[in-house]
Motif scaffolding. Structure first.
Motif, short mmCIF file in Angstrom:
data_model
loop_
_atom_site.label_atom_id
_atom_site.label_comp_id
_atom_site.label_asym_id
_atom_site.label_seq_id
_atom_site.Cartn_x
_atom_site.Cartn_y
_atom_site.Cartn_z
N HIS A 509 0.84 -1.19 0.00
CA HIS A 509 0.00 0.00 0.00
C HIS A 509 0.88 1.24 0.00
CE1 HIS A 509 1.13 -0.51 4.18
NE2 HIS A 509 0.84 0.78 4.38
N SER A 571 -2.39 6.33 -13.20
CA SER A 571 -2.65 5.48 -12.04
C SER A 571 -1.79 4.22 -12.16
CB SER A 571 -4.13 5.10 -11.96
OG SER A 571 -4.92 6.25 -11.74
N VAL A 573 -0.42 0.43 -10.21
CA VAL A 573 -0.52 -0.61 -9.19
C VAL A 573 0.88 -1.19 -9.03
CG1 VAL A 573 -2.95 -1.15 -9.50
CG2 VAL A 573 -1.25 -2.28 -10.93
N SER A 591 -1.25 -3.81 -5.37
CA SER A 591 -1.77 -2.79 -4.48
C SER A 591 -3.01 -2.15 -5.10
CB SER A 591 -0.72 -1.71 -4.23
OG SER A 591 -0.45 -1.01 -5.44
N GLU A 592 -3.67 -1.31 -4.32
CA GLU A 592 -4.76 -0.52 -4.84
C GLU A 592 -4.19 0.51 -5.83
OE1 GLU A 592 -7.94 -0.89 -4.34
OE2 GLU A 592 -7.68 -2.59 -2.97
N PRO A 593 -5.00 0.99 -6.80
CA PRO A 593 -4.48 2.00 -7.73
C PRO A 593 -3.96 3.23 -6.98
CG PRO A 593 -6.55 1.12 -8.51
CD PRO A 593 -6.36 0.56 -7.13
#
Length: 1439
Positions: A509, A571, A573, A591-593
């Motif tokens: 993250h 964006s 990841v 990970s999240e964008p």
């Protein structure tokens, strides 16, 4: 080939062949690793093993039980059973895959080994599970046993003890209690529970510090005498302890307890501050110090005196020293940084509590390396320190000097090397930055520079030294106590299984997202194994479908990494792989964008910024705090004086809180303030400026009056006096409230219901013989102030002594470095007769002796005391004198320190715009409700018939209505209501009054001020300019120019200019003539102001002006063509050359230049058309060059010449200069041996007997020419010849050369080796001369060639010399000639003749005559050529 653990092409698709190769290599590595492990545990490949199951008996040691307890205590941190199951199945699957990889060789042996390993693994798992269950059960039993053993009722390890203390002191009751669980504590006073909220703040202070119970009772009184009980209680019981406190009252001298030693032994020294800490304004990199002084020595000063900055205790460091000396404490900083700014507080204990003082230290920015550069950042800190990276933060500077900050430059220093290296540079004003690429195990410091368009700031103070290591290293360890004081430390690594390839990292993250970077964090794999881990990072743009490895300069060792190269608007990841020496894990979950953040915005400014008066030099500010959360670093405050456009920084270190006192302001000036919020994003916008606030003392209640004294006493009344409060609260004292107390009664009674305006009060209805004490309060506009301490006891007994009572209200004013003014009021009780005078005495601080100020009594009630020592402190008292003698002394004055105050103001005297004489006094520091009390000769108020008093804010003025001799005297003014003395005086003398009256007359009858009178100038073309200058005039000013009593105006020949703005009057006459002779008068008027200025141009002054104007006009006309800019002049060079030079200007190509001497043109003259320089050079100038020289330049525009007469005085000056340079060119004396003797000489560049004089000295005796000594000169040499030298000629010879005022002396020492060498040379040359003189030689006679015809007679004759007579022989073709037949030789004296008769062709050849004697020989040759009859000689043919 790319290695399997390389992240370089992880995201790229690979062909099947490459993938298969990678798999086979991976299997081979695993097989080799498994074989190495098996070889460590097996003696041979077929050895049988036995295992103990969980049902079998097993004996555990004490270490095993400790380890098991540690495992049980840390069980919460273990993996869940699902995770363990996945890990076990993965291990079995891996083992099975390993067996399937090899299908040949010793297959049965490996199958058996696999079976044994699998069975061993299963049994180990079962045994571990049984061991864990058994350990958990034992740990649970141990915890229960511990709780049962530790649970008990409270009991007192150390009980309370009783105390006996004195009134107004502090008592501390302490005890120690034990019990489990911790008991509740309750305090009682005489069986009544003590609730600190029901008593005055700070009366009781109750603490419980891990079983140490304390009750602090402050400033004990008689009512605090009681029995104090502490009750403790828990679930297992209760206990109590009690003690008695007895408070004693001090009974005074009658009780015998007045000894200072006794009081100090009870209370300790009563320490008071004798000085006040004042704000310090220091500069960055400069030293500063704070010091305070005490009334007494402080016991154990270094331990008891404490210094704080912003509430933090200060200790001595290399840069900061905490010092304590005799009655003094100080903190000294050798090199200030902005981090040193803050509120400094000094605390010292005393019997009545802690005494403290505070002062703010401001550290302003030092000048940057380049003018206009910003201030330096501050508070550099290192956050999130890991193995190889950290986050660096700092605070922005308060002063950018008008140039916004565009970025920051970061430097690092490794360890204590002292070498700073740039490591990073940020753009924008953000004060946060990740630092990567650091080395694990090393320590670093960091510092930051601010950058603007102008340049960079000075570097900030270096950060604290940080060590690069794991941030969670302490969390990975657990300490387990056991036994008595023992403990074991267990790390998570101790529980790690043997893992080859690490597991997958989790929880990837973004822990921090900023405008230019993202900090990516993740959780390390579990199990991670014992091998060191590094990480490989991959990124993927949303929508691309591919993964790209993130390249790093060094391996990533920490579970976080800052990404600095991401693109805005995209964006991403991310996923992470763990690597160790065995290989690389699978990638983590994505990970999240994540997208780069926006530019951080600065915090908004605070609202409701308000300014309030505080002191005479300070203003207090308050504002509503900004809701900035952790981003808010503090506030910067800015101020400016009303009318100024430039804001000045107040603080350079962000302050916390929402209030601040700004010191160091100018009293009486008005200021505006604004506040800005500070965050990592920079300094925000400023708040709205406050309303202008005048720097004045804030309104407050006054302090207490003091020093009560008895001025008069009757049978039933007393007259009491006292001194006003030291702090009047910024307002006029409206009056006093007085209380009285009879010593025989308990209660105090008020004396008055309405305030008494004076400081003298008569108290009636008293009882004779009783003792009374008094106390008072002062009242001002803010209310009633503090209550004073009671006075001494005064006996009500009628005074009947013959001497007078004490004078009162003794006060000082106009304090300077060596003088002050002392005033007082006469006594109310005069004794048997009137007061005839006053006796004044003084006492120096630290002494007990009173010394008289004057030899005898004085009659007045004021005295200027002079001739005092500056820097010392004095106390004064006054005694009245009557016929009975000296009366009672007055109450002494407060100690007065003699010094010149830098802001001390004096009475100014002048004349206003209306022409009125005034005396004015200005006091910006005076309170608002103050009064200016004027007096003359310190006697009475000023006479309103003669003066008018005008009072303004902070200012008072006395205007003399009709100035006269009655107004002479000493004027004084005192400002009432001020805490400090504000007073001044001025003596108006007759001389000063006359000057003021004259100035007053000039103002009432104004005259235009004349700056300069008439000036006369002749301009370049011969015009005459008449001008004068006065002060600047208004546009309405008028000019009337009068010439010979008639007003004139501008005309073509006479132009008149009048510049009112400059005050300039100008008259320009084109052609001055006799008609312009006369007087010129300029009459000026500007409103009421007038003036007239006259110029007389007559007689000789006019004639001289006329001639000068004509000459200038002619010269200007001459300069219209070529002319001589520099006239003809001579110059002598260092080589004694004479140069005649001139310079021509305004020439052109056709310009002709000529030189003339005595009217004859000189072709040797030089002229350079480029520079216009003319030059005539004489190598050797002599009398023959005497005459008139002339240079002429001409062309079609005109002709100009310049003449130089080199005769008479001009020629003498030239020869004198030649002589001077010749004297300076004289070389040192040289010694030379000659045939005749020894010669001493000096070479010069020029010598002239008429203008240069020479004198020779031998042994300081002048030499004259004689038979043996001859002196002479040539053009280039001065010599002295010593003939036939002897020993008497040895010694020092001096040559003195003079030309005009220039003279030199040259010396040579003719002795020793110099004399011997010269004498030897003389003798050698003399001998050589004798030889040369007597040597045989042919003097003359023989030609080089002789031509003769055959049959002729040839006769050749030569002259010889030599002593003795030389031998003679002839040679033909180098062979001796035989004189026979035709050859004959004849010698007659010195003539030698050879004769050849009947010459023939064979007689041709080279003939020579050879002469010889004992001194030498010589040969003379001749060539003889014989030609036949009819032939032409060879020599004639050549011609």
């Amino acid at each position: 080939m790319t290695l399997p653990h390389s992240p370089g092409n992880v995201g790229a698709p690979q062909p099947p062949q490459t993938t298969e190769v990678h798999r086979m290599e991976h299997r081979q590595e695993e097989e080799q690793s498994e074989q190495r492990q098996q070889s460590l545990h097996m003696g041979s490949s077929m050895r049988k093993r036995t295992y103990r199951s969980s049902d079998e008996e097993y004996q555990f040691s004490a270490a095993d039980y400790s380890l098991a307890a540690a495992l049980a205590l840390t069980a919460s941190s273990e993996l869940s059973w699902e995770a363990r199951l996945r890990r076990q199945s993965s291990a079995v699957e891996l083992e099975e895959r390993g067996q399937k990889r090899v299908g040949f060789d010793n297959y049965l042996e490996k199958t058996e080994l696999a079976f044994l390993q699998t069975r061993s693994l299963l049994r180990q798992r079962r045994s571990r599970k049984a061991l864990r269950q058994r350990t958990e059960e034992k740990v649970r039993e141990a915890k229960e046993l511990l709780e049962l053993c530790s649970g008990r009722g409270p009991w007192f390890w150390i009980p309370l003890r009783s105390h006996a203390v004195w009134e107004h002191t502090t008592v501390l009751l302490t005890c120690t209690v034990k019990g489990s669980p911790l008991p509740q504590v309750t305090w009682y006073k005489n069986d009544v529970r003590i609730d600190p909220r029901l008593f005055p703040a700070g009366k009781y202070r109750i603490k419980n510090n891990y079983g140490l119970l304390t009750l602090e009772i402050r400033r004990c009184t008689i009512e605090d005498s009681a029995t104090y009980t502490v009750m403790v209680k828990n679930a297992y019981g209760q206990a109590s302890s009690y003690a008695k406190v007895l408070v004693h009252t001090y009974l005074g001298k009658d009780a015998g307890f007045d000894s200072e030693f006794f009081k100090r032994s009870l209370f300790g020294p009563s320490v008071e501050f004798t000085s006040v800490l004042k704000p310090v304004f220091a500069c960055e990199k400069d030293p500063f110090s704070l010091s305070c002084f005490f009334s007494d020595d402080v016991l154990d000063a270094e331990q008891n005196i404490q210094w704080f900055r912003d509430g933090s205790l200060l200790k001595s460091t290399e840069r900061r020293q905490i010092l304590s000396a005799h009655r003094q404490a100080s903190v000294k900083v050798s090199c200030a940084y902005k981090e040193d700014e803050g509120l400094y507080t000094v605390q010292v204990p005393s019997p009545f509590g802690v005494r403290e003082q505070s002062a703010y230290v401001f550290v302003r920015d030092a000048a940057a390396g380049k003018t206009g550069g910003p201030g330096s950042p501050l508070n550099v800190r290192c956050l999130n320190v890991n193995r190889d990276c950290l986050i660096l933060t700092w605070a922005p500077p308060s002063d950018t000097r008008g140039n916004p900050i565009t970025g920051y430059s970061i430097e690092l220093c490794q360890g204590e090397s002292g070498k700073w290296v740039p490591c990073h540079k940020t753009l924008g004003g953000t004060c946060r930055c990740p630092i990567q690429g650091l080395v694990e195990g090393q320590s670093y410091r960091f510092r930051v520079k601010a950058i603007s368009q102008v340049g960079s700031s000075l570097p900030s103070k270096a950060s604290q030294l940080v060590f690069m290591g794991e941030s969670d290293e302490d969390q990975r360890k657990t300490e387990i106590p056991f036994g008595l004081g023992n403990k074991i430390t267990i790390s998570k690594e101790d529980f790690e299984d043997f893992v080859t390839i690490p597991s997958v990292p989790t929880n990837v993250h973004a822990s921090e997202i900023r405008e230019t970077y993202v900090v990516l964090s993740w959780k390390e794999p579990s199990p991670r194994g014992k091998a060191p881990l590094t990480y490989s990072l991959e990124k993927s743009v949303i929508g691309s479908g591919t993964w790209e490895a993130i390249r790093t300069e060094a391996p990533v060792k920490a579970p976080q990494f800052a990404l600095l190269d991401l693109e805005k608007g995209k964006s991403y990841v991310f996923r992470v792989r763990a690597m160790n020496q065995y290989g690389m894990s699978d990638p983590s979950e994505a990970s999240e964008p994540i997208t780069l953040g926006t530019k951080p915005a600065t915090l908004p400014p605070p609202t409701q910024v308000q300014a309030f008066r505080d002191t005479q030099t300070a203003v207090s500010l308050t504002w509503n705090p900004v809701d900035g959360g952790p981003e808010l670093l503090g506030y910067y405050i800015y101020s400016r004086e009303l009318g100024s456009s430039e804001w000045q920084t107040v603080n350079n270190k962000p302050i916390q809180g929402n209030q601040f006192t700004v010191p160091g302001l100018k009293t009486g000036k008005e200021y505006e303030f604004c506040v800005s919020s500070v965050s990592e994003a920079g300094v925000g916008e400023s708040s709205t400026a406050t309303k202008p606030t005048k720097v004045k003392q804030a309104l407050a209640t006054p302090s207490a009056p003091y020093n009560f004294t008895l001025l008069n006493c009757g049978k039933n009344d007393m007259v009491i006096g006292w001194k006003p409060p030291k702090r009047r609260g910024g307002s006029k004292i409206l009056g006093y409230f007085l209380d009285q107390h009879d010593s025989d009664e308990l209660d105090w009674h008020p004396v008055n219901q309405q305030p008494i305006p004076a400081r003298v009060c008569k108290i009636s209805n008293l009882q004779e013989g009783h003792f009374y004490e008094f106390r008072a309060r002062a009242a001002n506009l803010a209310g009633v102030g503090e209550l004073s301490t009671p006075s001494s006891l005064f006996e009500c007994k009628e005074w009947t002594m013959p001497q007078p009572g004490p004078p009162y209200d003794v006060r000082t004013s106009e304090v300077r470095a060596t003088s002050l003014m002392l005033r007082w009021e006469p006594p109310l009780y005069t004794g048997v007769g009137p007061v005839t005078g006053f006796h004044i005495s003084y006492q120096e601080e630290g002494t007990e002796q009173w010394n008289p100020v004057t030899p005898g009594p004085i009659s007045g009630t004021f005295l200027r005391v002079s001739d005092l020592q500056p820097g010392k402190t004095y106390v004064f008292q006054v005694q009245a004198v009557n016929s009975a003698g000296l009366g009672q002394p007055s109450m002494p004055t407060d100690p007065v320190l003699l010094e010149d105050k830098p802001d001390a103001r004096n009475i100014s005297v002048g004349v206003n715009e209306e022409g009125l004489i005034y005396l004015a006094f200005e006091a910006p520091e005076a309170p608002d409700s103050c009064e200016f009390q004027w007096s003359k000769d310190y006697k009475s108020p000023l006479d309103p018939q003669r003066v008018k008093i005008e009072d303004e804010v902070d200012k008072s003025k006395v205007i003399l209505k009709e100035p006269g001799l009655e107004d002479l005297g000493l004027y004084s003014v005192v400002v009432t209501g001020a805490d400090e003395d504000i007073s001044a005086s001025h003596t108006l003398t007759e001389e000063e009054l006359d000057k003021l009256k004259k100035l007053s007359h000039e103002i009432k009858n104004p005259v235009i001020k004349r700056i300069s009178g008439w000036h006369v100038e002749v301009l370049e073309r011969g015009e005459v300019r008449l001008w004068l200058e006065v002060e600047k005039l208004s546009p309405a000013a008028e000019l009337h120019l009068i010439f010979n009593e008639k007003e004139i105006f501008s005309s073509p020949n006479r132009k008149i200019n009048f510049d009112r703005a400059k005050g300039l009057v100008e008259v320009i006459i084109e052609n001055l003539s006799e008609d312009d002779k006369g007087s010129y008068t300029a009459q000026l008027q500007d409103g009421k102001a007038k003036n007239q200025i006259t110029l007389a141009l007559v007689d000789d002054d006019f004639d001289k002006l006329l001639r000068k104007a004509d000459a200038m006009r002619r010269d200007w006309k001459r300069r219209q063509g070529p002319y001589f800019q520099e006239p003809l002049q001579w110059k002598v060079t260092e080589d004694c050359q004479v140069l005649l030079m001139c310079k021509v200007t305004n020439t052109k190509k056709e310009t002709c230049f000529q030189w003339f001497f005595q009217k004859q043109e000189m072709p040797d003259g030089q002229y350079d058309p480029q520079t216009g320089a003319g030059l005539l050079c004489f190598q050797e100038f002599s009398e023959e060059d005497r005459g008139i020289y002339r240079a002429v330049v001409s062309d079609d525009r005109g002709e100009d010449d310049t003449t130089l007469d080199l005769s008479g005085e001009a020629l003498d000056a030239l020869f004198t200069e030649l002589g001077r340079i010749g004297v300076l060119s004289a070389a040192p004396l040289k010694i030379q041996g000659t045939e005749e003797g020894i010669r001493i000489f000096s070479e010069v560049k020029y010598y002239n007997m008429d203008y240069m004089k020479t004198t020779w000295f031998h042994k300081e005796k002048r030499l004259e020419s004689s038979d043996r000594v001859r002196a002479g000169t040539t053009l280039n040499e001065i010599w002295l010849h010593i003939l036939d030298p002897k020993d008497s000629d040895k010694g020092k010879y001096v040559l003195e050369i003079a030309a005009g005022k220039e003279a030199r002396q040259l010396s040579a020492d003719l002795s020793g080796q110099a004399f011997d060498d010269a004498l030897a040379e003389h003798q050698r040359l003399k001998a050589a001369a004798i030889i040369e003189k007597n040597r045989a030689k042919v003097v003359r006679g023989l030609p080089d060639v002789a031509t003769i015809m055959e049959d002729k007679t040839l006769c050749l004759t030569c002259i010889i010399s030599g002593d003795p007579t030389p031998e003679i022989s002839w040679l033909k073709n180098d062979q001796p000639v035989t004189f026979l037949d035709r050859y004959h030789m004849e010698v007659k004296g010195t003539a030698v003749t050879i004769t050849i008769t009947m010459v023939k062709s064979e007689d041709s050849g080279r003939y020579g005559v050879f002469v010889k004697n004992k001194y030498g020989s010589e040969t003379a040759q001749v060539t003889i050529s014989v030609f036949k009859h009819g032939e032409e000689p060879t020599e004639l043919k050549k011609m």
